[in-house]
Design an enzyme around this catalytic site. Structure first.
Site, PDB file in Angstrom:
ATOM      1  N   HIS A  18     -13.415  -7.893   9.688  1.00 35.79           N
ATOM      2  CA  HIS A  18     -14.323  -9.036   9.586  1.00 35.79           C
ATOM      3  C   HIS A  18     -14.035 -10.130  10.614  1.00 35.79           C
ATOM      4  O   HIS A  18     -14.583 -11.228  10.498  1.00 35.79           O
ATOM      5  CB  HIS A  18     -14.247  -9.634   8.182  1.00 35.79           C
ATOM      6  CG  HIS A  18     -14.899  -8.789   7.123  1.00 35.79           C
ATOM      7  ND1 HIS A  18     -16.243  -8.500   7.109  1.00 35.79           N
ATOM      8  CD2 HIS A  18     -14.369  -8.152   6.050  1.00 35.79           C
ATOM      9  CE1 HIS A  18     -16.520  -7.734   6.068  1.00 35.79           C
ATOM     10  NE2 HIS A  18     -15.407  -7.513   5.403  1.00 35.79           N
ATOM     11  N   ARG A  65      -5.709  -4.328   9.421  1.00 35.24           N
ATOM     12  CA  ARG A  65      -6.849  -3.659   8.793  1.00 35.24           C
ATOM     13  C   ARG A  65      -7.785  -3.165   9.879  1.00 35.24           C
ATOM     14  O   ARG A  65      -8.270  -3.944  10.705  1.00 35.24           O
ATOM     15  CB  ARG A  65      -7.589  -4.585   7.836  1.00 35.24           C
ATOM     16  CG  ARG A  65      -8.764  -3.878   7.151  1.00 35.24           C
ATOM     17  CD  ARG A  65      -9.248  -4.590   5.918  1.00 35.24           C
ATOM     18  NE  ARG A  65      -9.914  -5.849   6.214  1.00 35.24           N
ATOM     19  CZ  ARG A  65     -10.565  -6.570   5.300  1.00 35.24           C
ATOM     20  NH1 ARG A  65     -10.621  -6.151   4.061  1.00 35.24           N
ATOM     21  NH2 ARG A  65     -11.135  -7.708   5.642  1.00 35.24           N
ATOM     22  N   GLU A  88     -12.456  -1.143  -3.237  1.00 35.11           N
ATOM     23  CA  GLU A  88     -13.334  -2.316  -3.263  1.00 35.11           C
ATOM     24  C   GLU A  88     -14.779  -1.991  -3.636  1.00 35.11           C
ATOM     25  O   GLU A  88     -15.694  -2.747  -3.317  1.00 35.11           O
ATOM     26  CB  GLU A  88     -13.279  -3.036  -1.916  1.00 35.11           C
ATOM     27  CG  GLU A  88     -13.467  -2.156  -0.704  1.00 35.11           C
ATOM     28  CD  GLU A  88     -13.242  -2.903   0.609  1.00 35.11           C
ATOM     29  OE1 GLU A  88     -13.304  -4.142   0.617  1.00 35.11           O
ATOM     30  OE2 GLU A  88     -13.004  -2.233   1.626  1.00 35.11           O
ATOM     31  N   ASP A 133     -15.881  -7.476  -2.574  1.00 33.78           N
ATOM     32  CA  ASP A 133     -16.742  -6.317  -2.367  1.00 33.78           C
ATOM     33  C   ASP A 133     -16.911  -5.528  -3.665  1.00 33.78           C
ATOM     34  O   ASP A 133     -17.986  -4.959  -3.913  1.00 33.78           O
ATOM     35  CB  ASP A 133     -16.179  -5.423  -1.269  1.00 33.78           C
ATOM     36  CG  ASP A 133     -16.549  -5.902   0.124  1.00 33.78           C
ATOM     37  OD1 ASP A 133     -17.751  -6.049   0.398  1.00 33.78           O
ATOM     38  OD2 ASP A 133     -15.645  -6.142   0.931  1.00 33.78           O
ATOM     39  N   ASP A 167      -1.475   3.613  18.373  1.00 32.91           N
ATOM     40  CA  ASP A 167      -0.900   3.658  19.714  1.00 32.91           C
ATOM     41  C   ASP A 167      -0.605   2.268  20.271  1.00 32.91           C
ATOM     42  O   ASP A 167       0.350   2.089  21.034  1.00 32.91           O
ATOM     43  CB  ASP A 167      -1.832   4.416  20.669  1.00 32.91           C
ATOM     44  CG  ASP A 167      -1.763   5.932  20.487  1.00 32.91           C
ATOM     45  OD1 ASP A 167      -0.862   6.404  19.770  1.00 32.91           O
ATOM     46  OD2 ASP A 167      -2.616   6.633  21.061  1.00 32.91           O
ATOM     47  N   GLN A 213      -8.015   0.577   0.752  1.00 29.55           N
ATOM     48  CA  GLN A 213      -8.647  -0.536   0.061  1.00 29.55           C
ATOM     49  C   GLN A 213      -9.634  -0.019  -0.979  1.00 29.55           C
ATOM     50  O   GLN A 213     -10.542   0.765  -0.682  1.00 29.55           O
ATOM     51  CB  GLN A 213      -9.357  -1.469   1.050  1.00 29.55           C
ATOM     52  CG  GLN A 213      -9.740  -2.781   0.411  1.00 29.55           C
ATOM     53  CD  GLN A 213      -9.698  -3.954   1.370  1.00 29.55           C
ATOM     54  OE1 GLN A 213      -9.493  -3.785   2.558  1.00 29.55           O
ATOM     55  NE2 GLN A 213      -9.888  -5.156   0.854  1.00 29.55           N
TER      56      GLN A 213
END
Length: 271
Positions: free
Chosen positions: A52, A77, A157, A183, A91, A155
């Site tokens: 987000h 995240r 949600e 969410d 990586d 997560q």
């Protein structure tokens, strides 16, 4: 002699080494300065948010480099459960990933596969080119990465994810479950009501499932009184604030403190 490098403990390892809730905050601004301030604050962990927030791979890596100078544990995240993106985040040096919107065991299995090298997974091999392996300076990285050097939080949600929580928790390679109240509420037709009793009941169901599987479980909660309740309840990790939210509320409080009557400055000219 060849140069060698050691990686810090993963979030999974940090959680296993303590008997208290780990308190963290969200990093959404992308500001290296804010990251450094937060990293030195004494918080246990920071969540660098690629879902987000307007973060690129470069800005995520810069924040990880800054956090590395401190004892805080950074968790990143990813924007979505995509094997190419997950490979890139690993990586560039993310050891601890949160994958959003994991709704089923199949979703969890895909995330685990993306984190692991073959034959257990599908992660492409580029250790010699990447910060994640410190450009092949981490001893035996390719053989240790799957089980030792990275950790995965999924997560939970959505109502679908709650219904499938037991199957998700049973997936080998899932190291923790992270509840997303907002969410979840939205998926239940209760958008903007994460404290609704029905939403809280669903969240408790996830907590119960995680505990039944001896799995770490955490939650986002910006209301500090409610966050304290989760700490008291023994959740393993709590995300109790966000850089942008803390700045927004603090600047509002500052304005209210000194400009109680409202803004009396002339309106700006409109062109």
């Amino acid at each position: 002699m060849p140069h060698t490098a050691a990686l810090p403990p993963t979030f999974k390892q940090v959680m296993a080494a303590t008997d208290r809730s780990l308190i963290g905050m969200w990093l959404c601004s992308g500001s290296p300065m804010v990251t450094e301030i937060a990293a030195g604050s004494g918080l246990d962990w920071l969540m660098i948010d690629g879902e987000h927030a307007p973060l690129s791979l470069e800005t995520v890596q810069r924040q990880l480099q800054i956090a590395a100078a401190y004892r805080v544990t950074p968790v990143v995240r990813v924007p979505t459960n995509d094997k190419v993106l997950i490979k890139q985040y690993l990586d560039l040096g993310a050891q601890n990933l949160i994958v959003p919107m994991v709704n089923s065991a199949a979703d969890a299995e895909a995330a685990v596969s993306a984190l692991r090298y073959p034959p257990q997974g599908v992660r492409g091999v580029g250790a010699a080119l990447s910060r994640g392996a410190r450009w092949n300076r981490v001893d035996n990285y390719l053989h240790r990465a799957n089980d030792e050097l990275v950790s995965l939080l999924v997560q939970i949600e959505t109502a679908e994810a709650v219904a499938n929580a037991a199957e998700i928790a049973a997936v080998d390679g899932v190291d923790g479950m992270f509840i997303g109240p907002n969410d979840l509420a939205a998926s239940m037709g209760l958008i903007g009501q994460p404290s609704h009793p029905d939403v809280k009941q669903q969240m408790q169901q996830v907590i119960d499932v995680a505990r039944a599987h001896n799995m770490p479980v955490g939650i986002t909660e910006f209301n500090l009184n409610a966050a304290q309740e989760y700490v008291d309840a023994g959740l393993n990790f709590v995300l109790a604030g966000a850089d942008v939210a803390l700045l927004a509320r603090s600047t509002e409080a500052l304005a209210t403190r000194f400009i109680a009557g409202g803004d009396t400055r002339p309106e700006r000219a409109s062109y």
